[in-house]
Motif scaffolding. Sequence first.
Motif, short mmCIF file in Angstrom:
data_model
loop_
_atom_site.label_atom_id
_atom_site.label_comp_id
_atom_site.label_asym_id
_atom_site.label_seq_id
_atom_site.Cartn_x
_atom_site.Cartn_y
_atom_site.Cartn_z
N VAL A 1 37.59 -19.46 20.73
CA VAL A 1 36.28 -20.10 20.61
C VAL A 1 36.33 -21.06 19.43
N PHE A 2 36.07 -22.33 19.69
CA PHE A 2 36.03 -23.35 18.64
C PHE A 2 34.58 -23.54 18.21
N ASP A 3 34.29 -23.31 16.94
CA ASP A 3 32.90 -23.36 16.49
C ASP A 3 32.84 -23.92 15.07
N LEU A 4 31.64 -24.21 14.62
CA LEU A 4 31.42 -24.72 13.27
C LEU A 4 31.21 -23.56 12.31
N PRO A 5 31.63 -23.71 11.03
CA PRO A 5 31.38 -22.66 10.04
C PRO A 5 29.91 -22.61 9.67
N GLU A 6 29.50 -21.53 9.07
CA GLU A 6 28.14 -21.43 8.56
C GLU A 6 27.94 -22.47 7.45
N PRO A 7 26.71 -23.04 7.37
CA PRO A 7 26.48 -24.08 6.34
C PRO A 7 26.48 -23.49 4.93
N ARG A 8 27.52 -23.80 4.18
CA ARG A 8 27.58 -23.36 2.80
C ARG A 8 28.55 -24.27 2.05
N LEU A 9 28.33 -24.40 0.77
CA LEU A 9 29.22 -25.19 -0.07
C LEU A 9 30.33 -24.30 -0.63
N ILE A 10 31.49 -24.89 -0.82
CA ILE A 10 32.61 -24.21 -1.48
C ILE A 10 32.59 -24.63 -2.95
N VAL A 11 32.46 -23.65 -3.83
CA VAL A 11 32.35 -23.92 -5.26
C VAL A 11 33.71 -23.68 -5.92
N THR A 12 34.21 -24.70 -6.58
CA THR A 12 35.46 -24.61 -7.33
C THR A 12 35.15 -24.72 -8.81
N GLU A 13 35.54 -23.72 -9.58
CA GLU A 13 35.35 -23.76 -11.03
C GLU A 13 36.64 -24.21 -11.71
N HIS A 14 36.54 -25.27 -12.45
CA HIS A 14 37.68 -25.76 -13.22
C HIS A 14 37.58 -25.19 -14.64
N ARG A 15 38.62 -24.48 -15.07
CA ARG A 15 38.65 -23.91 -16.41
C ARG A 15 39.69 -24.65 -17.24
N MET A 16 39.20 -25.38 -18.21
CA MET A 16 40.10 -26.13 -19.10
C MET A 16 40.53 -25.20 -20.23
N LEU A 17 41.72 -24.67 -20.09
CA LEU A 17 42.19 -23.65 -21.03
C LEU A 17 42.41 -24.24 -22.43
N LYS A 18 42.13 -23.39 -23.41
CA LYS A 18 42.40 -23.73 -24.81
C LYS A 18 43.63 -22.94 -25.24
N VAL A 19 44.66 -23.65 -25.66
CA VAL A 19 45.93 -23.01 -25.98
C VAL A 19 46.25 -23.21 -27.46
N ARG A 20 46.63 -22.08 -28.13
CA ARG A 20 46.96 -22.14 -29.55
C ARG A 20 48.47 -22.38 -29.72
N CYS A 21 48.80 -23.39 -30.47
CA CYS A 21 50.19 -23.72 -30.77
C CYS A 21 50.70 -22.78 -31.88
N HIS A 22 52.04 -22.69 -32.02
CA HIS A 22 52.60 -21.85 -33.08
C HIS A 22 52.23 -22.37 -34.47
N CYS A 23 51.82 -23.71 -34.48
CA CYS A 23 51.39 -24.26 -35.77
C CYS A 23 49.96 -23.87 -36.11
N GLY A 24 49.30 -23.25 -35.13
CA GLY A 24 47.92 -22.83 -35.36
C GLY A 24 46.88 -23.74 -34.74
N HIS A 25 47.25 -24.96 -34.29
CA HIS A 25 46.28 -25.90 -33.70
C HIS A 25 45.95 -25.49 -32.27
N ILE A 26 44.67 -25.58 -31.90
CA ILE A 26 44.21 -25.23 -30.55
C ILE A 26 43.95 -26.51 -29.77
N THR A 27 44.58 -26.62 -28.58
CA THR A 27 44.42 -27.80 -27.72
C THR A 27 43.80 -27.39 -26.40
N ARG A 28 42.75 -28.15 -25.99
CA ARG A 28 42.09 -27.86 -24.70
C ARG A 28 42.61 -28.83 -23.64
#
Length: 477
Positions: free
Chosen positions: A127-154
Amino acid sequence: MGLAKRQPSYDDLVRVIADLQARLDAVEADNERLRAENAELKRRLAQDSSNSSKPPSSDSPFRKPAPRSQRRSSGRKPGAQDGHEGTNLERVADPDTVVEHRPAACGGCENVLAQDAEAVGFSWSQVFDLPEPRLIVTEHRMLKVRCHCGHITRADHPHGVKAPTQYGPGVHALAVYQLVHQHVPCLRTATGAADLHGAHLSEGFAHTALDRAASHLAPFSERVVALLQLADVAHFDESGIRVASSLHWVHVACTTHLTWYKAHAKRGKAGMADAGVLPYFTGTTVTDAWSSYLGYGTAGALCNAHILRDLDGVHHTDPTGQQWAKAAIDALTTANDAAHAAREAGREALTSDEITSLETQFDHAVRVGRSTNPDPPPKAKKSFARQLVDRLIRRREDILRFLHDLRVPFTSNQAEQDIRMTKIQMKVSGGWRTLDGANRWLLVRSYLSTARKHGLNPMTVLRDLFAGNPWLPPAPA
């Protein structure tokens, strides 16, 4: 007894006769003028969308014209031809969802089947049919990473992702698709997005999406104008539109693979120059008989659909007196059939004998038309039939261009079809508030029309546009 009445002298009789002759000449001139006016009024009264350039919307609802076509029967039966493959749904090898159904009882002994009873096979239905009406939500997480020098970069935001919450390229593409490709008004675009996809948009969002789409199309506009300037054959047309409650004109330049629209306040050469194609065009123009198109390109071809409608109108008004018009129609349609057959056979040109024979048939009909409609008296207006004959003589080379160059089509239907979309938008919206707004809509329409001519899905190219990768038409091989 009264005096005898004096008999008129010879000179008196000459003056009377001269006076009567002058009056007779005046009556005959008036009579001829009235006959011409009557014929013209009858011609106009008989005009409809089938025998003139009047649109179908102008036809009287009480006197709809019977369907009439210049096309000849192909000899094929209606419907699908033998060997046609059809377009039925085909089973896919990897369905999105599989649902198994087990029988509840045995069809032989009628006992209840155990849940762990062995399954030895299955039949299937997809059976070929349409999906239920809903949006697909994508969350983008911009990670913050600490360098060995101590500086944090996002991490940087991905392209196009700026706000904490926002709609993505697909939703923007949907709004523009509805507004431009399907001619849906803003409010109904918002309602449809909510009903079909669960996206609750505002009218302002739809307007902004259209503006954003147009702002990303500079590379496309440059490419399509350059390709049209270099085309061997291109179609050109113009049509009236309403901008800021006043008459403006939309100009179209197109081929079977390219479409370019531009709106302007002027219909003539100023508007054509602003569209950017005709002043630099080096190929053959296919247009109607409007004189402003003369002088552009290296050669010109007239749209014979217009010629056939005018000939049909002349013959329809006076079938007995204007038989030459039917002969001219037959000559042109026969010539078109010959050119079409040659193209289908893969030929590059008609032979000189074929061209001569077809041109002779057309020329004979036109000569008869000229003798049937002689020069009018001095200062009298030419009848429409005579004006048409003069046009056939004056523009003969352009009318028969399709015989000498098989790349040239018989009609300018390509331009007619492309510009019809702007008329549909006019019926929906009534016009545009500003000239800039009209040109933004027309730019997006140019993009979608060109993509469709290349077999591309309009939603796909709109998604690409909002994702920062606008599609560009390829250069011809």
